[in-house]
Scaffold this active site. Structure first.
Site, short mmCIF file in Angstrom:
data_model
loop_
_atom_site.label_atom_id
_atom_site.label_comp_id
_atom_site.label_asym_id
_atom_site.label_seq_id
_atom_site.Cartn_x
_atom_site.Cartn_y
_atom_site.Cartn_z
N ASP A 1 -1.62 6.86 6.34
CA ASP A 1 -1.24 6.01 5.22
C ASP A 1 0.21 6.32 4.85
O ASP A 1 0.58 7.50 4.79
CB ASP A 1 -2.14 6.33 4.01
N HIS B 1 7.26 0.64 3.63
CA HIS B 1 6.12 1.18 2.88
C HIS B 1 5.07 1.84 3.76
O HIS B 1 4.19 2.53 3.26
CB HIS B 1 5.46 0.05 2.07
C1 GDG Z 1 1.03 -0.10 1.51
C2 GDG Z 1 0.92 1.16 2.36
C3 GDG Z 1 1.66 2.50 0.40
C4 GDG Z 1 -7.15 -1.84 -4.70
N1 GDG Z 1 -8.32 -2.37 -5.05
C5 GDG Z 1 -8.13 -3.06 -6.18
C6 GDG Z 1 -6.81 -2.90 -6.55
N2 GDG Z 1 -6.22 -2.15 -5.61
C7 GDG Z 1 -4.83 -1.71 -5.62
C8 GDG Z 1 -4.75 -0.24 -5.91
C9 GDG Z 1 -3.41 0.13 -5.30
C10 GDG Z 1 -3.26 -0.88 -4.18
O1 GDG Z 1 -4.24 -1.87 -4.36
C11 GDG Z 1 -3.47 -0.25 -2.81
O2 GDG Z 1 -2.34 0.48 -2.51
P1 GDG Z 1 -2.29 1.58 -1.37
O3 GDG Z 1 -1.04 2.35 -1.51
O4 GDG Z 1 -3.45 2.46 -1.49
O5 GDG Z 1 -2.39 0.80 0.04
P2 GDG Z 1 -1.71 -0.49 0.82
O6 GDG Z 1 -2.12 -1.75 0.23
O7 GDG Z 1 -2.10 -0.30 2.24
O8 GDG Z 1 -0.13 -0.37 0.68
C12 GDG Z 1 0.60 2.35 1.49
C13 GDG Z 1 1.86 1.20 -0.34
O9 GDG Z 1 2.13 0.13 0.56
C14 GDG Z 1 3.02 1.30 -1.33
O10 GDG Z 1 4.21 1.62 -0.70
O11 GDG Z 1 1.20 3.47 -0.53
O12 GDG Z 1 0.55 3.51 2.27
O13 GDG Z 1 -0.09 0.99 3.35
O14 GDG Z 1 -2.37 -0.02 -6.21
O15 GDG Z 1 -4.83 -0.05 -7.30
N3 GDG Z 1 -6.31 -3.46 -7.66
C15 GDG Z 1 -7.15 -4.17 -8.44
N4 GDG Z 1 -8.43 -4.37 -8.11
C16 GDG Z 1 -8.97 -3.84 -7.01
O16 GDG Z 1 -10.15 -4.03 -6.73
N5 GDG Z 1 -6.69 -4.71 -9.56
#
Ligand code: GDG
Length: 724
Positions: A371, A164
């Site tokens: 990212d 990821h």
């Molecule tokens: C890894 C990779 C890749 C955030 N704040 C809240 C909340 N979130 C959720 C978002 C989103 C998720 O968290 C964050 O996902 P990201 O993709 O932005 O980042 P990582 O956690 O670093 O994930 C990344 C991912 O894996 C998938 O393969 O995209 O690059 O680093 O879904 O919505 N959810 C809630 N409350 C919050 O305050 N409910």
């Protein structure tokens, strides 16, 4: 019936101790939703760490039974495991390295030991549940050793691995002392997936440079099977975000929040606390925007949600302090009694509130320094049901490869970020609509369910391809069949290529001298059959190595032959016309000069450009260049340019091993023919021989031969079996 096992570091659930027992909250994350369509079906299960340290055996047993009802199997980790494997090797070594934060990489052998230990622990847990033909899909950088561990235990299992986070360039991965083990670990999988093509090509380059496995079009040729590497950009549960944004709950929250913040433009930013997300840089850009545009004061605010994460790790603690300081600086410099520039929340929010934040915001500012994908930007776009809003997206996020209608920025270019925010604040609604609609269309089509489906389909496809090769594999049964036919034949003949078939490759071709085992084998065979070494090598080398062997030698793909009846004389079987050589040689020499390690070999009917000793990557590049150069010249001379194993050869097309083999067979009544070879020059032999001949290609490439065999070692075993 075979089942599917999903494996990830964390189970898609959180446990909270309550009244001496545990309360279970399912995770609502994208991955959990996407994979829910798999693990909840039939006998399928999800294996991972439940997220809490539980040491008491009774409590572990209780959790085990409870999770069983949710089709999950826990892997229990100790506090030491968490510190050394999770916070340590995963988050202080792999995470910074893979996100290009080399200054944060910790090189701690104890952490590596813990990483090994925990991967083994996962392996043991899986092996208690897995059957030999199950499908196992492993997720992410915490479990990179697991594919190989499982492959060793379950050679036929179908194993997928998805990473990821980014896969960095070779220059970074080579810094990690345990890089070889890590790459070998991942190569235990049948299918390796990344979010983007760049990650995929970085991985392929590292695999070729560090563990020496070459690849073509995303297919790695491992010793006994093919491994497919591909990009699968992960989507979101689009419908869920769209429906939530439309729901009355979210709509009423939007109304309420809007009433509180008043009439101003809102910029939303949401991230886990992480230095890869570029949060301080983003705040600095916002600071500059407000400094340059006093007219915006009171008219724009940033809603910044930072979700606590890894705050036990020192670099994260420092980051938190830096963000607190910057927010304080902006708010203290610009706030008025009825306007706060940054609404900063260091906590997570329930889904409905998150949806309201996305819906009510005019701009999403998503500017990670690096990212893997970034789902926040996709969620923002999906939540824009009125198609009003602007996405500013970092070029360094995997998502930038898909969302081309966003305003794309380099997050390190503060000027560009400031300008992008200003452009977004002043963008016409009609333009916003066109951009958002186009992004919505693609996100809707390629959602997380589609992502899961495409990955699983591809995994099946790789398995089917492997099965094609396996069905042609020289196994014990085939060895017995060939031996039987060999023994009952009166006039058996064996056509054996030399390099790559009877012996391995060496960096200097002249060092591939036959060893004693090979010499004995050839002698033994020569007592029982007509043995023909059929090679592209020059006649002098073959003469030197096999002079006193009672065998036939074919050199330079059939230009020269030495019959066993007449061991002292070589006959020329093709007229040599070398008027073309000087021109071609000049070109090849130019490429030798530009390519340290390359050299030219001259044969009677051909010129060969060798690049085995050239720096990996550069050799391929120069070979491609030379290939197109020579191809153009070849047509004028009626020559053929052929790509071999780390060589490029230019020769007359009418001289080939197939023609040579037929010349040798003319007039003979052979009742058993076996031909073995490892490259395209041997394909001519396979093609030319009668249907009844046994033909075997070394390695698992596509071939005209009836069978494939793993390596020259297996060839020797097969030949040894014939002599028994
Ligand atoms: C890894 C990779 C890749 C955030 N704040 C809240 C909340 N979130 C959720 C978002 C989103 C998720 O968290 C964050 O996902 P990201 O993709 O932005 O980042 P990582 O956690 O670093 O994930 C990344 C991912 O894996 C998938 O393969 O995209 O690059 O680093 O879904 O919505 N959810 C809630 N409350 C919050 O305050 N409910």
């Amino acid at each position: 019936m075979s089942k599917t096992i999903i494996v990830s570091n964390r189970l898609p659930i959180s446990l909270r101790p309550k009244n001496g027992h545990y309360e279970y909250t399912p995770s609502a994350g994208g991955l959990a939703t996407g994979l829910g369509s798999i693990y909840k079906e039939g006998e399928n299960i999800w294996i991972g760490w439940p997220g809490n340290v539980v040491d008491e055996p009774e409590k572990r047993a209780e959790i085990f039974l409870d999770l069983h009802k949710h089709k999950m199997v826990p892997v229990f980790l100790s506090q030491k495991d968490i510190e050394e494997f999770y916070e340590g090797f995963s988050n202080e070594t792999l995470w910074p390295a893979f996100h290009y934060f080399t200054q944060y990489i910790a090189y701690n052998p104890e952490h590596w030991e813990a990483y090994l230990r925990v991967n083994e622990l996962f392996c043991e847990t899986i092996l208690k549940k897995a059957q030999p033909d199950d499908t196992i899909w492993i997720h992410d950088y915490q479990l990179m050793l697991l594919p190989k561990m499982l492959r060793d235990a379950l050679p036929d299992a179908t194993i997928g691995f998805f990473q990821h986070i980014p896969f960095p360039s070779y220059e970074i991965i080579r810094m990690i002392p345990w890089r070889k083990e890590i790459l070998e670990g991942v190569c235990g999988a049948d299918l390796v997936g990344f979010h983007t093509y760049d990650d995929m090509r970085h991985f392929l380059s590292a695999v070729s440079r560090i563990i020496g496995l070459s690849s073509e079009s995303g297919t790695i040729q491992a010793e006994n099977r093919i491994i497919n590497v591909d990009s699968f950009p992960m989507g979101i549960d689009y419908g869920k975000f769209e429906d939530q944004a439309k729901s009355s709950k979210t709509q009423s929250l939007v109304k309420e929040y809007r009433r509180q913040v008043g009439d101003q433009q809102l910029i939303i930013t949401i991230d886990r606390l992480d230095y890869s997300k570029g949060i301080p840089q983003r705040l600095q850009a916002f600071h500059d925007l407000l400094t340059e545009h006093p007219d915006l004061h009171g008219k724009v605010s940033m809603i910044m949600i930072v979700v606590p994460s890894r705050d036990m790790v020192q670099s994260y603690k420092e980051l938190k302090e830096e963000i607190d300081l910057l927010v304080g600086r902006i708010n203290s410099s610009f706030s008025t009694l009825n306007w706060v520039p940054v609404h900063y929340f260091y906590r997570g929010f329930p889904f409905e509130e998150l949806s309201a934040f996305y819906s009510m915001s005019d701009i999403a500012l998503v500017t990670p320094l690096r990212d893997g994908m970034n789902l926040v930007c996709k969620e923002f776009v999906a939540s824009k049901i009125d198609q009003r809003g602007v996405l500013i997206l970092s070029e360094m996020a995997g998502a930038a490869k898909e969302l081309r209608e966003a305003i794309l920025v380099n997050p390190n270019d503060k000027r560009a970020v400031v300008d992008a925010i200003y452009q977004a604040l002043t963008m016409e609604p009609s333009e916003q609509k066109v951009r958002i609609r186009s992004m919505q269309e693609s996100l809707q089509k390629y959602d997380v369910f589609q992502w899961v489906k495409v990955f699983m389909d591809r995994l099946r496809h790789v398995k089917a391809k492997q099965a094609e090769f396996t069905s042609k594999n020289v196994d014990q049964k085939v060895i017995e069949e060939i031996s039987e036919a060999f023994r009952s034949a009166h006039e058996p003949v064996l056509f054996l290529d030399y390099d790559g078939t009877l012996t391995g490759f060496t960096s200097n071709p002249q060092n591939a001298v036959p060893d004693q085992e090979l010499k004995d084998l050839v002698r033994d065979l020569s007592r029982m059959a007509q043995v023909v070494i059929i090679s592209g090598r020059d006649k002098d080398t073959l003469e030197k190595w096999f002079h006193d062997f009672p065998i036939d030698l074919i050199a330079e793909h059939g230009v020269w032959m030495r019959r066993k009846e007449n061991q002292d004389s070589w006959e020329l079987y093709a007229e040599v016309d070398d008027h073309w050589k000087q021109d071609i040689r000049n070109v090849m020499e130019y490429y030798v000069l530009r390519t340290p390690g390359a050299f030219i070999e001259e044969k009677h009917h051909s010129l060969v450009w060798h690049y085995r000793k050239v720096e990996s990557g550069l050799g391929d590049l120069r070979m491609r260049e030379l290939f197109s150069h020579l191809k153009y010249m070849a047509s004028g001379y009626n020559l053929q340019v052929l790509e071999g194993n780390m060589v490029l050869e230019i020769k007359r097309p009418d001289i080939n091993k197939g023609r040579a083999a037929l010349t040798l067979l003319k007039g003979l009544e052979n009742d058993f023919i076996l031909a073995i070879g490892d490259d395209w020059t041997d394909e001519d032999t396979f093609k030319a021989l009668p249907k009844e001949a046994y033909t075997i290609r070394v390695g698992y490439s596509y071939t005209q031969a009836t069978y494939n065999i793993k390596s020259f070692r297996q060839v020797r075993q097969l030949l040894a079996a014939l002599t028994k």
